[in-house]
Design a protein around this motif. Sequence first.
Motif, PDB file in Angstrom:
ATOM      1  N   GLU A 500      67.102  -9.504  59.397  1.00 51.00           N
ATOM      2  CA  GLU A 500      68.110  -9.726  58.361  1.00 51.00           C
ATOM      3  C   GLU A 500      68.530  -8.415  57.717  1.00 51.00           C
ATOM      4  O   GLU A 500      69.719  -8.194  57.446  1.00 51.00           O
ATOM      5  CB  GLU A 500      67.562 -10.695  57.307  1.00 51.00           C
ATOM      6  N   LEU A 501      67.573  -7.526  57.458  1.00 47.13           N
ATOM      7  CA  LEU A 501      67.913  -6.224  56.887  1.00 47.13           C
ATOM      8  C   LEU A 501      68.800  -5.433  57.838  1.00 47.13           C
ATOM      9  O   LEU A 501      69.747  -4.758  57.403  1.00 47.13           O
ATOM     10  CB  LEU A 501      66.638  -5.438  56.568  1.00 47.13           C
ATOM     11  N   ASP A 502      68.509  -5.509  59.137  1.00 44.66           N
ATOM     12  CA  ASP A 502      69.367  -4.831  60.116  1.00 44.66           C
ATOM     13  C   ASP A 502      70.811  -5.300  59.987  1.00 44.66           C
ATOM     14  O   ASP A 502      71.746  -4.491  59.932  1.00 44.66           O
ATOM     15  CB  ASP A 502      68.865  -5.115  61.536  1.00 44.66           C
ATOM     16  N   VAL A 503      71.005  -6.620  59.930  1.00 38.61           N
ATOM     17  CA  VAL A 503      72.355  -7.194  59.859  1.00 38.61           C
ATOM     18  C   VAL A 503      73.046  -6.794  58.559  1.00 38.61           C
ATOM     19  O   VAL A 503      74.228  -6.425  58.548  1.00 38.61           O
ATOM     20  CB  VAL A 503      72.293  -8.735  59.991  1.00 38.61           C
ATOM     21  N   MET A 504      72.332  -6.836  57.451  1.00 38.30           N
ATOM     22  CA  MET A 504      72.930  -6.531  56.152  1.00 38.30           C
ATOM     23  C   MET A 504      73.406  -5.081  56.069  1.00 38.30           C
ATOM     24  O   MET A 504      74.486  -4.793  55.539  1.00 38.30           O
ATOM     25  CB  MET A 504      71.930  -6.831  55.031  1.00 38.30           C
ATOM     26  N   PHE A 505      72.609  -4.159  56.603  1.00 35.29           N
ATOM     27  CA  PHE A 505      73.039  -2.756  56.593  1.00 35.29           C
ATOM     28  C   PHE A 505      74.175  -2.526  57.580  1.00 35.29           C
ATOM     29  O   PHE A 505      75.125  -1.789  57.287  1.00 35.29           O
ATOM     30  CB  PHE A 505      71.851  -1.844  56.926  1.00 35.29           C
ATOM     31  N   GLU A 506      74.104  -3.149  58.742  1.00 35.67           N
ATOM     32  CA  GLU A 506      75.128  -2.932  59.768  1.00 35.67           C
ATOM     33  C   GLU A 506      76.481  -3.513  59.378  1.00 35.67           C
ATOM     34  O   GLU A 506      77.524  -3.000  59.774  1.00 35.67           O
ATOM     35  CB  GLU A 506      74.661  -3.536  61.092  1.00 35.67           C
ATOM     36  N   THR A 507      76.486  -4.589  58.588  1.00 32.70           N
ATOM     37  CA  THR A 507      77.750  -5.191  58.160  1.00 32.70           C
ATOM     38  C   THR A 507      78.313  -4.539  56.900  1.00 32.70           C
ATOM     39  O   THR A 507      79.379  -4.925  56.423  1.00 32.70           O
ATOM     40  CB  THR A 507      77.570  -6.700  57.916  1.00 32.70           C
ATOM     41  N   GLY A 508      77.613  -3.558  56.342  1.00 34.40           N
ATOM     42  CA  GLY A 508      78.144  -2.790  55.222  1.00 34.40           C
ATOM     43  C   GLY A 508      78.132  -3.508  53.893  1.00 34.40           C
ATOM     44  O   GLY A 508      78.987  -3.231  53.036  1.00 34.40           O
ATOM     45  N   ILE A 509      77.185  -4.401  53.670  1.00 34.97           N
ATOM     46  CA  ILE A 509      77.092  -5.108  52.390  1.00 34.97           C
ATOM     47  C   ILE A 509      76.708  -4.105  51.292  1.00 34.97           C
ATOM     48  O   ILE A 509      75.754  -3.341  51.460  1.00 34.97           O
ATOM     49  CB  ILE A 509      76.038  -6.223  52.464  1.00 34.97           C
ATOM     50  N   PRO A 510      77.438  -4.051  50.168  1.00 41.45           N
ATOM     51  CA  PRO A 510      77.079  -3.139  49.070  1.00 41.45           C
ATOM     52  C   PRO A 510      75.640  -3.380  48.610  1.00 41.45           C
ATOM     53  O   PRO A 510      75.206  -4.530  48.503  1.00 41.45           O
ATOM     54  CB  PRO A 510      78.079  -3.501  47.964  1.00 41.45           C
ATOM     55  N   VAL A 511      74.928  -2.305  48.340  1.00 37.99           N
ATOM     56  CA  VAL A 511      73.502  -2.432  48.033  1.00 37.99           C
ATOM     57  C   VAL A 511      73.236  -3.287  46.801  1.00 37.99           C
ATOM     58  O   VAL A 511      72.208  -3.959  46.712  1.00 37.99           O
ATOM     59  CB  VAL A 511      72.859  -1.037  47.863  1.00 37.99           C
ATOM     60  N   ARG A 512      74.177  -3.306  45.852  1.00 33.62           N
ATOM     61  CA  ARG A 512      73.965  -4.104  44.641  1.00 33.62           C
ATOM     62  C   ARG A 512      74.155  -5.603  44.894  1.00 33.62           C
ATOM     63  O   ARG A 512      73.877  -6.421  44.021  1.00 33.62           O
ATOM     64  CB  ARG A 512      74.901  -3.639  43.527  1.00 33.62           C
TER      65      ARG A 512
END
Length: 531
Positions: A500-512
């Motif tokens: 899930e972390l891989d997908v979230m970083f790869e899709t460019g979700i703002p960290v906040r």
Amino acid sequence: MNNLNDDANYIDDLKGLDIIVQAKRATETEHALTTIDAIKTYPMAIFWASVFATSLVMVGYDSGILYSFYALPAFVQKYGTDYGGTVGWEVSAKWQNVLGMGTPVGQFLGAFTASYPMERWGRKKVFAGSLFFTTSFIFLQMFASNVQVLAAGEFLAGIMYGTYVVLAPTYASEVCPVALRGIMNAGINLAYVIGQFIASGVGKGVSEWTDQWAYRLPFAIQWIWIPLLAICLWFAPESPWWLVRQGRSDEALVSLRRLVRSSSNVDVTATLAMIESTTAHEAEVEKSTTFAECFRGTNRIRTEVALMVQTWQVITGISLIGYAVYFFELAGLPIAASFDMGVGNTAIGFVATCCSWFFMSFAGRRNIFMIGVGIMALSQILIGILDCLPNYTTRPGLAWAQAGLLDLLTFVFQGTVGPINFVIFAEIGSTRLRSQTCALATSTGSIFQIIMTVAVPYMLNASSANWRGKTGFFFGGISLVATAWCWFRLPETKGRTYEELDVMFETGIPVREFEKYKFEAVEGQEANDVV
């Protein structure tokens, strides 16, 4: 021939589909697992992660005992200089720097040298080698004939300590489920605090000794942990994530079975499929497993977070906490009272680290870290203000007030920034780059620890700047900057699987937005693509 190839491709697609289905099932199982259920289901994972974390007791003990020696008359007269007058015997700021830099410089090198062997030979063999060399370097510390030899012993031991700092969080992250990942990595900080607590107790016990054993015996005590760790290590399972990357899935399955309770209903085959799926996905995205890969694409953000949380952990107040006994003495407290306060200070740290487990259950990683550095900023600025009050040297109540604020600082640090730092940098990197990410974070922290080791003695020493409590202004200002960085750059990783972390970083979700992000749409799309 074409038909045969088509059949083979179809069979491979079916195998791939089966792995995806099992991986999704394992992900759902991990999300449904509560902390209590995880403790009941994975008791051996907790035990083996604790074995690796216990090595940090030696790291905390070594740093803690060295700082307490600066207030120990027998040590100061052996390795220090008599300045005469009101200063008397003191280990000069220069040699405090050299001795203090031994561990961080060694850790810097140890962290870098550990990452390649860890990926080449595995976690267990590197741990065993580190224990062997640590045994020899403790001998050098114990029988150092002069301050130069002692500095060499600190440096060489520091290389091994850097290896432990990388090994412990990496191993814990790879053998524990999501529900236990934060607790076990926070426990690494607890091991460090335990080491400091033992060092404070030993320092208090020998504080009135006047012979050479006042400082040699404390060094020798470090040997106690090595045989115990070596025996446990012999029976420990290897990391299943590392085994999968080596193409040894059968052995990985055996390791997974050894991590769960024999009577549990955990489908370790599905867990293995999740590991294989995540590893295969990262192999497609990442070109290599070198340090350079940590700074490419979305890995840059993940590496930044790992490096910065470790940096803030070092430069927002731990240096002042490390010099607690020496600080209390400079503030005007008697030597016996200074050591008593030092023991109490580390005991507070122990309790605070245990409290961090409950804090994480309610607030996650981001909020705890950010609130922690904010409170630390205020408490350190107050320490500085007290030092500026009129007639400070003739008002002992101000020194006790500063001591109380330093205890508050210790509780906040050890309940927030200290343990959460290990949790974040151990889980923020991709699984293929975890040892490299941990090594970079540890090495970066070591660099700033070296800087603080050089600066703090000159800030505190009566023969140098003699800032005393005014040092709080310096660290308080840094803590304010750290608070601002956390607001804009620190993501929430609580409850997320590595995939899930891989997908979230790869899709460019703002960290906040990490904390509130929902995965239903992404998972549904992936499922539709597979079908």
